[in-house]
Design a protein around this motif. Sequence first.
Motif, PDB file in Angstrom:
ATOM      1  N   UNK A  62       0.910  -1.404   0.319  1.00 40.92           N
ATOM      2  CA  UNK A  62       0.098  -0.167  -0.062  1.00 40.92           C
ATOM      3  C   UNK A  62       1.121   1.340   0.096  1.00 40.92           C
ATOM      4  N   UNK A  63       2.293   1.215   0.126  1.00 45.76           N
ATOM      5  CA  UNK A  63       3.561   2.406  -0.033  1.00 45.76           C
ATOM      6  C   UNK A  63       3.902   2.827  -1.001  1.00 45.76           C
ATOM      7  N   UNK A  64       3.437   2.062  -2.300  1.00 43.53           N
ATOM      8  CA  UNK A  64       4.061   2.190  -3.518  1.00 43.53           C
ATOM      9  C   UNK A  64       3.767   3.477  -3.431  1.00 43.53           C
ATOM     10  N   UNK A  65       4.900   3.934  -4.420  1.00 42.43           N
ATOM     11  CA  UNK A  65       4.187   5.125  -5.429  1.00 42.43           C
ATOM     12  C   UNK A  65       3.791   4.736  -6.572  1.00 42.43           C
ATOM     13  N   UNK A  66       3.409   6.323  -7.315  1.00 39.14           N
ATOM     14  CA  UNK A  66       1.932   6.754  -8.065  1.00 39.14           C
ATOM     15  C   UNK A  66       2.951   6.061  -9.415  1.00 39.14           C
ATOM     16  N   UNK A  67       4.398   6.287  -9.085  1.00 40.68           N
ATOM     17  CA  UNK A  67       5.152   6.281 -10.413  1.00 40.68           C
ATOM     18  C   UNK A  67       5.966   4.907 -10.132  1.00 40.68           C
ATOM     19  N   UNK A  68       5.710   4.184  -9.108  1.00 38.91           N
ATOM     20  CA  UNK A  68       5.940   2.544  -9.487  1.00 38.91           C
ATOM     21  C   UNK A  68       7.038   2.407  -8.455  1.00 38.91           C
ATOM     22  N   UNK A  69       7.628   3.021  -7.762  1.00 36.33           N
ATOM     23  CA  UNK A  69       8.991   3.062  -6.490  1.00 36.33           C
ATOM     24  C   UNK A  69       8.358   2.832  -5.665  1.00 36.33           C
ATOM     25  N   UNK A  70       8.869   2.676  -4.468  1.00 39.00           N
ATOM     26  CA  UNK A  70       9.145   2.530  -3.026  1.00 39.00           C
ATOM     27  C   UNK A  70      10.409   3.317  -2.543  1.00 39.00           C
ATOM     28  N   UNK A  71      10.273   4.534  -1.844  1.00 33.49           N
ATOM     29  CA  UNK A  71      11.226   5.993  -1.413  1.00 33.49           C
ATOM     30  C   UNK A  71      11.187   6.854  -1.366  1.00 33.49           C
ATOM     31  N   UNK A  72      12.008   7.327  -1.646  1.00 39.13           N
ATOM     32  CA  UNK A  72      12.170   8.735  -1.660  1.00 39.13           C
ATOM     33  C   UNK A  72      12.082   9.615  -1.827  1.00 39.13           C
ATOM     34  N   UNK A  73      11.945  10.788  -2.068  1.00 38.99           N
ATOM     35  CA  UNK A  73      11.895  11.496  -3.407  1.00 38.99           C
ATOM     36  C   UNK A  73      12.946  12.627  -3.216  1.00 38.99           C
ATOM     37  N   UNK A  74      12.593  13.765  -4.079  1.00 43.42           N
ATOM     38  CA  UNK A  74      13.619  14.973  -3.913  1.00 43.42           C
ATOM     39  C   UNK A  74      13.031  16.053  -3.450  1.00 43.42           C
ATOM     40  N   UNK A  75      12.784  17.628  -3.679  1.00 39.80           N
ATOM     41  CA  UNK A  75      12.963  18.934  -3.561  1.00 39.80           C
ATOM     42  C   UNK A  75      12.521  19.004  -5.038  1.00 39.80           C
ATOM     43  N   UNK A  76      12.447  18.823  -5.842  1.00 39.79           N
ATOM     44  CA  UNK A  76      12.421  18.517  -7.085  1.00 39.79           C
ATOM     45  C   UNK A  76      10.732  17.254  -7.819  1.00 39.79           C
ATOM     46  N   UNK A  77      10.811  16.774  -6.491  1.00 42.48           N
ATOM     47  CA  UNK A  77       9.558  15.961  -6.961  1.00 42.48           C
ATOM     48  C   UNK A  77       9.647  14.290  -7.528  1.00 42.48           C
ATOM     49  N   UNK A  78      11.179  14.188  -7.569  1.00 41.94           N
ATOM     50  CA  UNK A  78      11.127  13.128  -8.142  1.00 41.94           C
ATOM     51  C   UNK A  78      12.505  12.445  -7.379  1.00 41.94           C
ATOM     52  N   UNK A  80      15.045   9.741  -5.822  1.00 37.83           N
ATOM     53  CA  UNK A  80      15.815   9.581  -5.443  1.00 37.83           C
ATOM     54  C   UNK A  80      16.356   8.203  -5.522  1.00 37.83           C
ATOM     55  N   UNK A  81      18.110   8.454  -5.423  1.00 39.65           N
ATOM     56  CA  UNK A  81      18.489   6.909  -5.414  1.00 39.65           C
ATOM     57  C   UNK A  81      18.561   6.223  -5.037  1.00 39.65           C
ATOM     58  N   UNK A  82      18.031   6.540  -3.561  1.00 40.73           N
ATOM     59  CA  UNK A  82      17.126   5.339  -3.099  1.00 40.73           C
ATOM     60  C   UNK A  82      16.198   4.232  -3.593  1.00 40.73           C
ATOM     61  N   UNK A  83      16.049   5.063  -4.007  1.00 41.60           N
ATOM     62  CA  UNK A  83      14.794   4.036  -4.533  1.00 41.60           C
ATOM     63  C   UNK A  83      14.752   3.961  -5.063  1.00 41.60           C
ATOM     64  N   UNK A  84      16.418   3.070  -6.225  1.00 41.28           N
ATOM     65  CA  UNK A  84      16.517   2.006  -6.940  1.00 41.28           C
ATOM     66  C   UNK A  84      16.853   0.178  -6.228  1.00 41.28           C
ATOM     67  N   UNK A  85      17.763   0.431  -4.852  1.00 41.49           N
ATOM     68  CA  UNK A  85      17.706  -0.765  -4.506  1.00 41.49           C
ATOM     69  C   UNK A  85      16.128  -1.289  -3.449  1.00 41.49           C
ATOM     70  N   UNK A  86      15.615   0.729  -2.866  1.00 45.23           N
ATOM     71  CA  UNK A  86      14.579  -0.077  -2.338  1.00 45.23           C
ATOM     72  C   UNK A  86      13.695  -0.462  -3.217  1.00 45.23           C
ATOM     73  N   UNK A  87      13.137  -0.127  -3.831  1.00 45.61           N
ATOM     74  CA  UNK A  87      11.676  -0.657  -5.104  1.00 45.61           C
ATOM     75  C   UNK A  87      13.055  -2.451  -5.282  1.00 45.61           C
ATOM     76  N   UNK A  88      13.885  -2.434  -5.514  1.00 40.62           N
ATOM     77  CA  UNK A  88      13.777  -4.024  -5.480  1.00 40.62           C
ATOM     78  C   UNK A  88      13.673  -5.168  -4.170  1.00 40.62           C
TER      79      UNK A  88
END
Length: 835
Positions: A62-78, A80-88
Amino acid sequence: MESSLASIQALVDQIKQEMFSTSNFYSFVSPSAYDTAWIAMVPHTQQSGCPMFKGYLDWVLNNQKEEGFWGEVGNDGLPTIDSLPTTLACMVALKTWGVGQKNIKKGLEFIHANSKMLLKLKGCHLPRWFAIVFPAMVELAQAAGLEVVFPIEIERVISNISFQRQQILETEELVDKYHYPPLLSYLEALPPSYVIHSEDIVMNLSEDGSLFQSPSATAHAFLATRNQKCMDYIESLVQRCPNGVPPMYPVDEELISLCMVNQIQRLGLAEHFTKEIEEILERIYRTYKNQELEVTKVNLVPAKIFKDSLAFRLLRMHGYDVTPRSFCWFLYQEDIMVHMEQNSEYFASVLYNVYRATDLMFSGEFELQQARLFSSKLLEKVLTLKNENDNLAILPNFHRVIEHELGLPWIARLDHLDHRMWIEVNKVDTLWIGKACFYRLSCMHNDKLMQLAVENYEFRRSIYRNELDELKRWSKEWGLGDMGFGREKTTYCYFAVASSTSLPHNSVARMIVAKSAILVTVADDFFDMEGSLNDLQNLTLAVQRWDGKGLSGHGKIIFCALDNFVSDIAAKHLHQKGSDIMENLQDMWRETFVSWMTETMWSKSGYLPSMDEYIETGMTSIATNVIALPASCFLNPSLPNYKLKPTQYETITELLMASARLLNDIQSYQKEIAVGKKNLVMLYLNENPQADMENSIAYVKEMLDEKKKELLKHALIDGFNDLPKPCKHFHLSCLKVFQMFFNSNNIYDSTADLLHDIKKAIYSPLEYQIPKPLKPLRPWPTKHNNESSKVQACFIKTFKYQGTKKFIGQQFTRTNSRMGCEKVIVPPKFNLCFI
């Protein structure tokens, strides 16, 4: 946004019920999707094919982002690099239990579409934790049957990551004093080829059963050793943190309390939680008095320095007698100093708090000076890393906070603007780094608190707009806004007082300060540039007898506005406080006009006063007393009447007067030389012929530095004088205003330098959007409630040992209702598929 006091009070009441409950502490530590996924992978110890902690699997779903990833977003809303290992890791958790096929599909699409963007520009400058965790999560995902593929364009980056990991594994000890966090804290991410004895794992377990307070590593330690202490730790974690796993557990509850107080203050909400803040700090102070210095384990050093420096700042700000040694202890442990320098990336938020603690430096506190130099040096290094190789991408938006802190000293910043920055920048507030994700040790993800901060700020901004309009009408009505000479500073004056301190919403004091400053500016300019000697003498005499008969022109306008203003203040005070302060107010203004007349006569006659003589007069002519003290009479509790008399000024008032004069002289000496006015910089050169201009400015700055440190001590620490705390803090706010005006140049005389800040403080709405609430948890899929149709665990991880109990491979069991069981031995190899 239209806000009201009723709406604000309703939010305050709700937050008080929710935030200040000891059972609710962990709801204010941001959850780590990475660690939550690892706990979700732990199989049930008694029911084969089921997760031990189903609620965490629900959390991942229930906590997957709409864009398909799990993890944090940066100031621009995109992402961040931690989304790769976290999503995996999250996809592996879902695959393990045969759920969330749509989530997995979205996650893979995200990886395929965004890995190039996230990795290509990083090159070989990725942080250590990423080099350890990312390859492991790729291997894990591929072993689980997930088609993890990467664009061919980033093949070189992937190779660099693999090489960096290999170097780390070959050069670092499992636990050493030179790397943070230690390698063993990444147990779940270490390849099977890496030799680890089970005894090494058990030996490094903490008393609570954790492996370096890492939930993910401890989950893996349990799978590897089946140690009951590890399971006890995990069960304790699950009980305390039902809404996602924090990156570190346990977290010191005192530290969480301090962070709550810190965030409430930085958001501009302290006025609503006065009692709660005092109760927390009183409790912290009792612990502080009884604590003893002890050796701190290397993995706990960041948390301890973070806590100690934050406690020092908050306690000192609230009047408690604390010494620098309470957090400067690390200065006496060379190994820790070296450790911090070598791991500055991980200590960025710690160093930030150390630096902020040194803002509150008193005279003779050399430890704080040393800590400030050390922390500023390493923070500059962190910014250099960010600027050179974008390494600070691991701290989304935090570089802006560091730059702001180093670029403009706290003593020169205005509270209202700081509150605004903190609200806006904390859309992705990151104050800590977990080993594989961001760790927000704060209350920023508490939507109600952020809503309160936004509404409170906007409500104040609406008040400020209305009051500024009223002030402009007053200035125009009395002819002060269009005198035809000098500086028109109505907006500047109001902006400064409104932004410098959080006075009550309906503040008489705020308008008194603004009107006083306008009158001071107009009268001072009349003495400096417009009035003839006869005009100035007549005006000064009129003020002495407090009778404007015989005055004309600008002198009459100034006196009439001053007379009406003083009468209005006295009438309000008599009505509200029950005492008459008319004579006291008149005496202060008389003293001020005499000082202006004295300086005028010095200039016209060419007289050179001594430095002491100049400072005595200059302290009065800067007029901070007539600005600060009348307003202090309307604070609650208010300034005693007798403190208004010129001969009975408190030390803190005299320090404010002296500091303001020195600040002005450092930045205005060139202008004052041109118009023939005396200035301490030039008088020092006159009395010290061997000195040059640089020596003279340095001398005045050193004198100013000592005055400010003394004032800070009188303003903050209880017992130095009998002034009420609000009055002392108001003196500090006035100092901050003068420091803001004269920090690096004289921006009070400018016509445009403050327009941007004024717009932000009074006119521009916040650049912040209240986040949408999280979706409610989905129920466990119905098909899993039927035992006969249950899809068994897709990926239960076990370990195969030989004699010496070393990891030599990983065995995975796949169970499927159609295919039955199969066992796959995954070799210790980092295979990547490129397209």
